[in-house]
Write a protein that holds these residues in place. Structure first.
Motif, PDB file in Angstrom:
ATOM      1  N   MET A  89       0.839  -1.192   0.000  1.00  0.00           N
ATOM      2  CA  MET A  89       0.000   0.000   0.000  1.00  0.00           C
ATOM      3  C   MET A  89       0.877   1.246   0.000  1.00  0.00           C
ATOM      4  N   ASN A  90       0.456   2.272  -0.737  1.00  0.00           N
ATOM      5  CA  ASN A  90       1.280   3.460  -0.910  1.00  0.00           C
ATOM      6  C   ASN A  90       1.420   4.281   0.366  1.00  0.00           C
ATOM      7  N   SER A  91       2.432   5.127   0.375  1.00  0.00           N
ATOM      8  CA  SER A  91       2.646   6.075   1.451  1.00  0.00           C
ATOM      9  C   SER A  91       3.110   7.384   0.812  1.00  0.00           C
ATOM     10  N   PRO A  92       2.956   8.528   1.511  1.00  0.00           N
ATOM     11  CA  PRO A  92       2.426   8.609   2.871  1.00  0.00           C
ATOM     12  C   PRO A  92       0.919   8.358   2.908  1.00  0.00           C
ATOM     13  N   ARG A  93       0.475   7.830   4.032  1.00  0.00           N
ATOM     14  CA  ARG A  93      -0.942   7.571   4.208  1.00  0.00           C
ATOM     15  C   ARG A  93      -1.292   7.647   5.694  1.00  0.00           C
ATOM     16  N   VAL A  97      -2.760   6.866  12.557  1.00  0.00           N
ATOM     17  CA  VAL A  97      -1.307   6.718  12.446  1.00  0.00           C
ATOM     18  C   VAL A  97      -0.891   7.215  11.063  1.00  0.00           C
ATOM     19  N   LEU A  98       0.119   8.066  11.023  1.00  0.00           N
ATOM     20  CA  LEU A  98       0.675   8.533   9.749  1.00  0.00           C
ATOM     21  C   LEU A  98       1.839   7.629   9.380  1.00  0.00           C
ATOM     22  N   ILE A  99       1.811   7.090   8.172  1.00  0.00           N
ATOM     23  CA  ILE A  99       2.849   6.178   7.704  1.00  0.00           C
ATOM     24  C   ILE A  99       3.566   6.823   6.522  1.00  0.00           C
ATOM     25  N   ALA A 100       4.871   6.985   6.644  1.00  0.00           N
ATOM     26  CA  ALA A 100       5.662   7.608   5.579  1.00  0.00           C
ATOM     27  C   ALA A 100       6.927   6.791   5.353  1.00  0.00           C
ATOM     28  N   GLU A 101       7.529   6.973   4.200  1.00  0.00           N
ATOM     29  CA  GLU A 101       8.621   6.117   3.752  1.00  0.00           C
ATOM     30  C   GLU A 101       9.974   6.819   3.839  1.00  0.00           C
ATOM     31  N   VAL A 102      10.997   6.048   4.197  1.00  0.00           N
ATOM     32  CA  VAL A 102      12.374   6.555   4.178  1.00  0.00           C
ATOM     33  C   VAL A 102      12.840   6.647   2.732  1.00  0.00           C
ATOM     34  N   ILE A 103      13.286   7.847   2.311  1.00  0.00           N
ATOM     35  CA  ILE A 103      13.748   8.012   0.934  1.00  0.00           C
ATOM     36  C   ILE A 103      15.259   8.230   0.847  1.00  0.00           C
ATOM     37  N   GLU A 104      15.895   8.496   1.985  1.00  0.00           N
ATOM     38  CA  GLU A 104      17.365   8.598   2.012  1.00  0.00           C
ATOM     39  C   GLU A 104      17.833   8.373   3.428  1.00  0.00           C
ATOM     40  N   LEU A 157      -2.954  15.975  12.614  1.00  0.00           N
ATOM     41  CA  LEU A 157      -4.052  15.221  12.022  1.00  0.00           C
ATOM     42  C   LEU A 157      -4.866  16.093  11.077  1.00  0.00           C
ATOM     43  N   MET A 158      -5.202  17.289  11.520  1.00  0.00           N
ATOM     44  CA  MET A 158      -6.035  18.188  10.721  1.00  0.00           C
ATOM     45  C   MET A 158      -5.388  18.498   9.377  1.00  0.00           C
ATOM     46  N   ARG A 159      -4.101  18.799   9.380  1.00  0.00           N
ATOM     47  CA  ARG A 159      -3.416  19.135   8.133  1.00  0.00           C
ATOM     48  C   ARG A 159      -3.232  17.913   7.246  1.00  0.00           C
ATOM     49  N   ALA A 160      -2.941  16.780   7.843  1.00  0.00           N
ATOM     50  CA  ALA A 160      -2.737  15.563   7.046  1.00  0.00           C
ATOM     51  C   ALA A 160      -4.034  15.108   6.383  1.00  0.00           C
ATOM     52  N   ASN A 213      -2.292  14.833  -0.938  1.00  0.00           N
ATOM     53  CA  ASN A 213      -1.074  14.037  -1.142  1.00  0.00           C
ATOM     54  C   ASN A 213      -0.950  12.879  -0.160  1.00  0.00           C
ATOM     55  N   VAL A 214      -1.808  12.833   0.836  1.00  0.00           N
ATOM     56  CA  VAL A 214      -1.772  11.759   1.830  1.00  0.00           C
ATOM     57  C   VAL A 214      -3.001  10.882   1.633  1.00  0.00           C
ATOM     58  N   GLN A 215      -2.785   9.613   1.401  1.00  0.00           N
ATOM     59  CA  GLN A 215      -3.887   8.676   1.234  1.00  0.00           C
ATOM     60  C   GLN A 215      -4.492   8.327   2.593  1.00  0.00           C
ATOM     61  N   ILE A 216      -5.683   7.755   2.558  1.00  0.00           N
ATOM     62  CA  ILE A 216      -6.362   7.332   3.787  1.00  0.00           C
ATOM     63  C   ILE A 216      -6.782   5.880   3.628  1.00  0.00           C
ATOM     64  N   SER A 217      -6.431   5.065   4.607  1.00  0.00           N
ATOM     65  CA  SER A 217      -6.889   3.678   4.614  1.00  0.00           C
ATOM     66  C   SER A 217      -7.608   3.417   5.931  1.00  0.00           C
ATOM     67  N   PHE A 218      -8.629   2.562   5.868  1.00  0.00           N
ATOM     68  CA  PHE A 218      -9.466   2.311   7.035  1.00  0.00           C
ATOM     69  C   PHE A 218      -9.345   0.856   7.484  1.00  0.00           C
ATOM     70  N   LEU A 219      -9.140   0.680   8.765  1.00  0.00           N
ATOM     71  CA  LEU A 219      -9.155  -0.641   9.378  1.00  0.00           C
ATOM     72  C   LEU A 219     -10.505  -0.870  10.053  1.00  0.00           C
TER      73      LEU A 219
END
Length: 373
Positions: A1-5, A245-252, A338-341, A346-352
């Protein structure tokens, strides 16, 4: 699944709502679930309704319209005084609205009459937050004015705390609001349906044995969503604090501690800053920045230190090397983050843990990325 989300645990939102509405109901207080921090996301709004809120509340008409278009039919209150340019939309989508201005109330009455809809008016009293609100000495005259209009009904009064001035509510303020409600009823000759004493900042007092007098409603967003008291930041007992929870990826990932930084004289008034020479350690660049969230409002994993951020990058220092490029990092969020994200496309949303009905129901989410897990 893509990030950030953002990963949203709907079961935890439902549980937080159930705990709060149950405990407040025992004190004769109903709860409006405030959806403005999540941009009126209909899936999250439905989780609040499933948890027991009596209705929803938002500050922006566009958010209310999004919920209506998704099929939510529950009562929704606009908790910011309506814009004169949006009166028709307000009347058509909101059963009630918070108001402070005679001119707006008069225009709402005219719009409601034209549409054949009766709109509820809740007068907001200035109780110390120093933001929007009618001075206590003026409440009676404005209430009488509303009571004499066609197309609108005076439903109640409300007050706000700990938003602009950060002044928390207290028992004295609850008694004052209640006394003014009693005076309004006596002068207008009708009972008020709603005496709304505040928001999530009222919860510690509302759950104690404090005297709440006539208060019979609270608007709660942050406590349901994040499980914390917005004044102290402390966790409210029995509530989840990790529903988002905000999930983002290490790019460097590099150790840049040996790169010399030459002192430079910046132009007067420059917005640039010289970055100081940090101690040794891995510098981790994350795929999220100031366009996406309030980076200072993120809770970092153990061993990570915030160094700074730009529009598209979050720069952290890490004391160990257990992650690499491509690793997904999980961050907690405060209300601002949370409000800004939630607002950025640019930030996806996934639901559990969505209810079964949402898997087959057509929804129009807050923005285009919606995943039900």
């Amino acid at each position: 699944m893509n990030s950030p989300r953002i990963e949203v645990d709907l079961a935890k939102i439902r549980q937080n709502t159930k705990v709060l509405t149950g405990r407040l109901k025992a004190r004769g207080i109903s709860v409006l679930g405030v959806t403005k921090a999540v941009c009126g996301n209909p899936v999250i709004a439905q989780a609040m309704l499933d948890g027991g809120v009596s209705g929803l509340a938002d500050a922006r008409v566009s958010n209310v319209q999004r919920m209506r278009e998704a099929g939510i039919s529950a009562p929704i209150t606009l908790i910011r005084t309506p814009l004169l340019s949006q009166l028709t939309d307000v009347v058509e989508s909101c059963g009630s609205s918070y108001n402070t201005e005679r001119r707006v109330i008069s225009a709402l009455a005219a719009a409601s009459t034209d549409l054949g809809i009766n709109h509820g008016i809740i007068l907001v009293m200035e109780a110390g937050d120093m933001r929007d609100g009618i001075l206590p000495k003026d409440i009676i005259s404005i209430a009488k004015y509303v009571a004499g209009l066609q197309g609108v009904t005076l439903k109640g009064i409300a007050a706000n705390f700990a938003c602009f001035s950060r002044v928390p509510p207290d028992q004295q303020k609850m008694v004052l609001i209640s006394e003014i409600a009693k005076d309004v009823e006596a002068q207008c000759g009708r009972a008020l349906e709603i005496v709304s004493g505040g928001n999530s900042s009222n919860i510690p007092m509302a759950l104690s044995r404090s005297n709440l007098a006539r208060i019979n409603e609270l608007r709660i967003g942050e406590a349901i969503l994040l499980g914390v008291d917005p004044v102290s930041g402390d966790r409210i007992p029995h509530l989840h604090t990790d529903a988002f929870v905000l999930i983002a990826e290490v790019i460097e990932m590099n150790d840049k501690s040996d790169i010399p930084l030459q002192p430079q004289e910046l132009p007067k008034g420059s917005r640039l800053q010289i970055v100081r020479h940090y101690e040794s350690g891995n510098r981790v660049i994350i795929s999220v920045g100031q366009q996406d969230t309030d980076c200072l409002g993120l809770t970092l994993p153990s061993g990570m230190t915030h160094l700074g951020s730009t529009s598209d990058h979050l720069v952290l220092r890490m004391s160990h090397s257990e992650v690499g490029v491509g690793t997904k990092i999980r961050f907690g969020m405060n209300y601002s983050a949370l409000m800004r994200a939630m607002a950025t496309p640019n930030v996806q949303i996934s639901f559990l843990h969505p209810p079964r009905s949402l898997r087959t129901r057509k929804l129009k989410p807050a923005h285009s990325h919606l995943n039900l897990v």
